[in-house]
Write a protein that holds these residues in place. Sequence first.
Motif, PDB file in Angstrom:
ATOM      1  N   UNK A   1       0.942  -1.009   0.305  1.00 61.55           N
ATOM      2  CA  UNK A   1       0.425  -0.054  -0.009  1.00 61.55           C
ATOM      3  C   UNK A   1       1.282   1.439  -0.089  1.00 61.55           C
ATOM      4  N   UNK A   2       0.838   2.060  -1.185  1.00 58.80           N
ATOM      5  CA  UNK A   2       1.084   3.669  -0.580  1.00 58.80           C
ATOM      6  C   UNK A   2       1.218   4.726   0.146  1.00 58.80           C
ATOM      7  N   UNK A   3       1.910   4.776   0.862  1.00 60.19           N
ATOM      8  CA  UNK A   3       2.088   6.239   1.972  1.00 60.19           C
ATOM      9  C   UNK A   3       1.025   6.666   1.946  1.00 60.19           C
ATOM     10  N   UNK A   4       0.236   6.951   0.910  1.00 67.12           N
ATOM     11  CA  UNK A   4      -1.080   8.353   0.921  1.00 67.12           C
ATOM     12  C   UNK A   4      -1.517   7.360   1.412  1.00 67.12           C
ATOM     13  N   UNK A   5      -1.789   6.197   0.961  1.00 66.08           N
ATOM     14  CA  UNK A   5      -2.843   5.314   1.348  1.00 66.08           C
ATOM     15  C   UNK A   5      -3.322   5.027   2.992  1.00 66.08           C
ATOM     16  N   UNK A   6      -2.119   4.889   3.589  1.00 69.48           N
ATOM     17  CA  UNK A   6      -1.402   4.951   4.681  1.00 69.48           C
ATOM     18  C   UNK A   6      -2.450   6.121   5.661  1.00 69.48           C
ATOM     19  N   UNK A   7      -2.204   7.309   5.008  1.00 74.35           N
ATOM     20  CA  UNK A   7      -2.367   8.556   6.061  1.00 74.35           C
ATOM     21  C   UNK A   7      -4.003   8.653   5.695  1.00 74.35           C
ATOM     22  N   UNK A   8      -4.443   7.874   6.826  1.00 74.67           N
ATOM     23  CA  UNK A   8      -5.523   7.922   7.508  1.00 74.67           C
ATOM     24  C   UNK A   8      -6.143   8.801   7.326  1.00 74.67           C
ATOM     25  N   UNK A   9      -7.695   9.025   8.146  1.00 76.44           N
ATOM     26  CA  UNK A   9      -8.192   9.770   7.724  1.00 76.44           C
ATOM     27  C   UNK A   9      -9.561   9.981   7.438  1.00 76.44           C
ATOM     28  N   UNK A  10      -8.186  10.233   6.389  1.00 76.34           N
ATOM     29  CA  UNK A  10      -9.203  10.344   4.608  1.00 76.34           C
ATOM     30  C   UNK A  10      -9.921   9.048   4.970  1.00 76.34           C
ATOM     31  N   UNK A  11     -11.087   8.620   5.064  1.00 76.03           N
ATOM     32  CA  UNK A  11     -11.911   8.101   5.353  1.00 76.03           C
ATOM     33  C   UNK A  11     -12.382   7.034   6.115  1.00 76.03           C
ATOM     34  N   UNK A  12     -11.704   7.443   7.481  1.00 83.41           N
ATOM     35  CA  UNK A  12     -11.197   7.041   8.375  1.00 83.41           C
ATOM     36  C   UNK A  12     -14.031   7.532   9.107  1.00 83.41           C
ATOM     37  N   UNK A  13     -14.154   6.530   9.207  1.00 81.37           N
ATOM     38  CA  UNK A  13     -15.398   7.593   9.885  1.00 81.37           C
ATOM     39  C   UNK A  13     -15.059   7.503  11.290  1.00 81.37           C
TER      40      UNK A  13
ATOM     41  N   UNK B   1     -13.307  20.223  22.809  1.00 85.30           N
ATOM     42  CA  UNK B   1     -11.343  19.813  23.488  1.00 85.30           C
ATOM     43  C   UNK B   1     -10.971  17.707  23.564  1.00 85.30           C
ATOM     44  N   UNK B   2     -11.641  17.652  24.605  1.00 78.74           N
ATOM     45  CA  UNK B   2     -11.562  16.432  24.900  1.00 78.74           C
ATOM     46  C   UNK B   2     -11.749  15.253  23.638  1.00 78.74           C
ATOM     47  N   UNK B   3     -12.627  15.333  23.058  1.00 86.89           N
ATOM     48  CA  UNK B   3     -12.871  14.622  21.792  1.00 86.89           C
ATOM     49  C   UNK B   3     -12.011  14.863  21.035  1.00 86.89           C
ATOM     50  N   UNK B   4     -10.719  15.998  20.441  1.00 84.38           N
ATOM     51  CA  UNK B   4      -9.344  16.059  20.186  1.00 84.38           C
ATOM     52  C   UNK B   4      -8.844  15.445  20.340  1.00 84.38           C
ATOM     53  N   UNK B   5      -8.529  15.100  21.914  1.00 85.23           N
ATOM     54  CA  UNK B   5      -7.726  14.075  22.361  1.00 85.23           C
ATOM     55  C   UNK B   5      -7.757  13.079  22.126  1.00 85.23           C
ATOM     56  N   UNK B   6      -9.234  12.468  21.774  1.00 84.55           N
ATOM     57  CA  UNK B   6      -9.783  10.663  21.606  1.00 84.55           C
ATOM     58  C   UNK B   6      -9.203  10.183  20.546  1.00 84.55           C
ATOM     59  N   UNK B   7      -9.547  11.895  19.163  1.00 80.13           N
ATOM     60  CA  UNK B   7      -9.149  10.938  18.130  1.00 80.13           C
ATOM     61  C   UNK B   7      -8.375  11.101  17.907  1.00 80.13           C
ATOM     62  N   UNK B   8      -6.592  12.304  18.344  1.00 80.48           N
ATOM     63  CA  UNK B   8      -5.889  11.707  17.749  1.00 80.48           C
ATOM     64  C   UNK B   8      -5.140  10.698  18.634  1.00 80.48           C
ATOM     65  N   UNK B   9      -5.214  10.604  19.399  1.00 80.57           N
ATOM     66  CA  UNK B   9      -4.800   8.520  19.866  1.00 80.57           C
ATOM     67  C   UNK B   9      -5.825   7.491  18.924  1.00 80.57           C
ATOM     68  N   UNK B  10      -7.133   7.919  18.813  1.00 82.09           N
ATOM     69  CA  UNK B  10      -7.272   6.930  17.705  1.00 82.09           C
ATOM     70  C   UNK B  10      -6.714   6.782  16.962  1.00 82.09           C
TER      71      UNK B  10
END
Length: 472
Positions: A8-20, A174-183
């Motif tokens: 898989x290309x690195x591009x496909x690995x930079x998620x966020x793109x697509x991850x719900x 802000x709390x969600x942000x932290x959770x999303x970051x670790x997610x």
Amino acid sequence: MVESAQPPSLDALTIGRGAPLEELVDRAALGELVASFYELFRVPLRIFNAEGRILADASHPEPLYVYLDSLRRARRVLAEEISAVKSVDPGVGGDAIYPSVTGSAYRIVSIAYDGRQLGRMIFGPFLPLAIRELPETLLALDPDLDVGEVRILLAKMPRARQETVGQIANHLLRTLDLILFSGHKALLTSKMHLASIRESYRELEVKSQRLQEAYDRLKELDRLKSNFLATVSHELRTPLTSIIGYGEMLSEGIAGELTTDQADFVATIREKGEQLLGLIKGLLDLSKLESGTMRVSRELVDMATVIADVQLTLAPTARKKGVTFEATVPAGRYFVWGDGERLRQVFLNLAENAIKFTPAAGTVTVSASDGTLDAGDGDDSGHVLFTGVRPAVEVRVTDTGIGIPESERLRVFDTFYQIDSSSTREQGGTGLGLSIVKKLVEGHAGRIWIEGNDPSGAVFAVLLPTQQGRAG
Ligand SMILES: Nc1ncnc2c1ncn2[C@@H]1O[C@H](COP(=O)(O)OP(=O)(O)OP(=O)(O)O)[C@@H](O)[C@H]1O
Ligand SMILES: [Mg+2]
């Protein structure tokens, strides 16, 4: 062929793109977070993903709304209102307020990460503190409205200033942000991990394919070698048989009387010819055994008959050498399901060796006793399906000769291998005997090994699976 899967290309690995959203945060944790905010601030709160599916819900039916829901017209208006609230788009990172007909309000806040809208939080309905009087829109909601009841119920609505709700929302974001970051991090790690596993798997597949190809090539080469051996031996045998035949005719005087010298020479020609024929037969056997084309018959063979035959054949050789040859195999006791002629060949070879490597006045003994074979012993061609042990006969060819050092006991079964000492060289032979013996024993699902004899000599032990006797 191996499928040449691209890593898989690195591009496909930079998620966020697509991850719900629901893939980035744990649903249960989100539920608990939202519930604890509700406990603290008493403002109803729901979280939706980007598609509008509800992920977490901390709200209780407000008595006012339950009452209004019981009125026909009010119910319709409120249902429309709810779907309108749900479709409000606050924009990425944005925030919107939706006023309810009851005078209360909804607050819709975007949940965004990395510039992408992941979902929305919807606060409400709550009553902004400013409202004191019953709003006109509420009174006009339904003709059957009980104003007194509504006044009481409205007083029970959760109250909060828009400013406070804004602060709650910020805090939650802000709390969600932290959770999303670790997610994100966890998802990225697991995707990288998956990609690297996929890559190693692909490499492994390529390697095992190459190995298979090499194995196939070697197998083909081995087959060619066996074929070559078989053809050459066969072609050598025909003229040799003629040579021996003509030698015999000469000795018999068919072409006229021979002088003593001539007779001696012809005898040597015949003897060497027979020796060569023996060697060629051995090579033919070996090539047949290696290519799996040797024909073997299957019958119930009494080991006593086999050994008696061997003894009869070798008695003259033993006598000539001054070696005592004894056989103590009871008749009618050990039956092997196999090829009598091949089994005879096995013990003829072993006894021949024993006599050959035992000096005058020595003794060669062939004995038999009860034994067992593990299910794992013998061939692994699925021949042995029985689990545990199976009955066997252990035939031991014991001599008092020069013996075989421990370090040589596996190698002597190799094709053409002879222990390189002068005494072995003196005895002649080609080193084919034992390799044929081993293959024949294994072809009968048996085992062969060597032990030492006390004080000197070798013991060849052969385990062969037995069948019930003729009567059984
Ligand atoms: N009973 C024994 N005592 C001592 N050494 C033995 C005995 N049997 C076999 N060997 C050793 O193992 C070697 C291989 O035996 P194998 O029967 O394969 O070949 P060979 O007897 O030399 O020749 P061939 O059997 O082909 O005529 C022998 O050359 C000898 O060195
Ligand atoms: Mg031999």
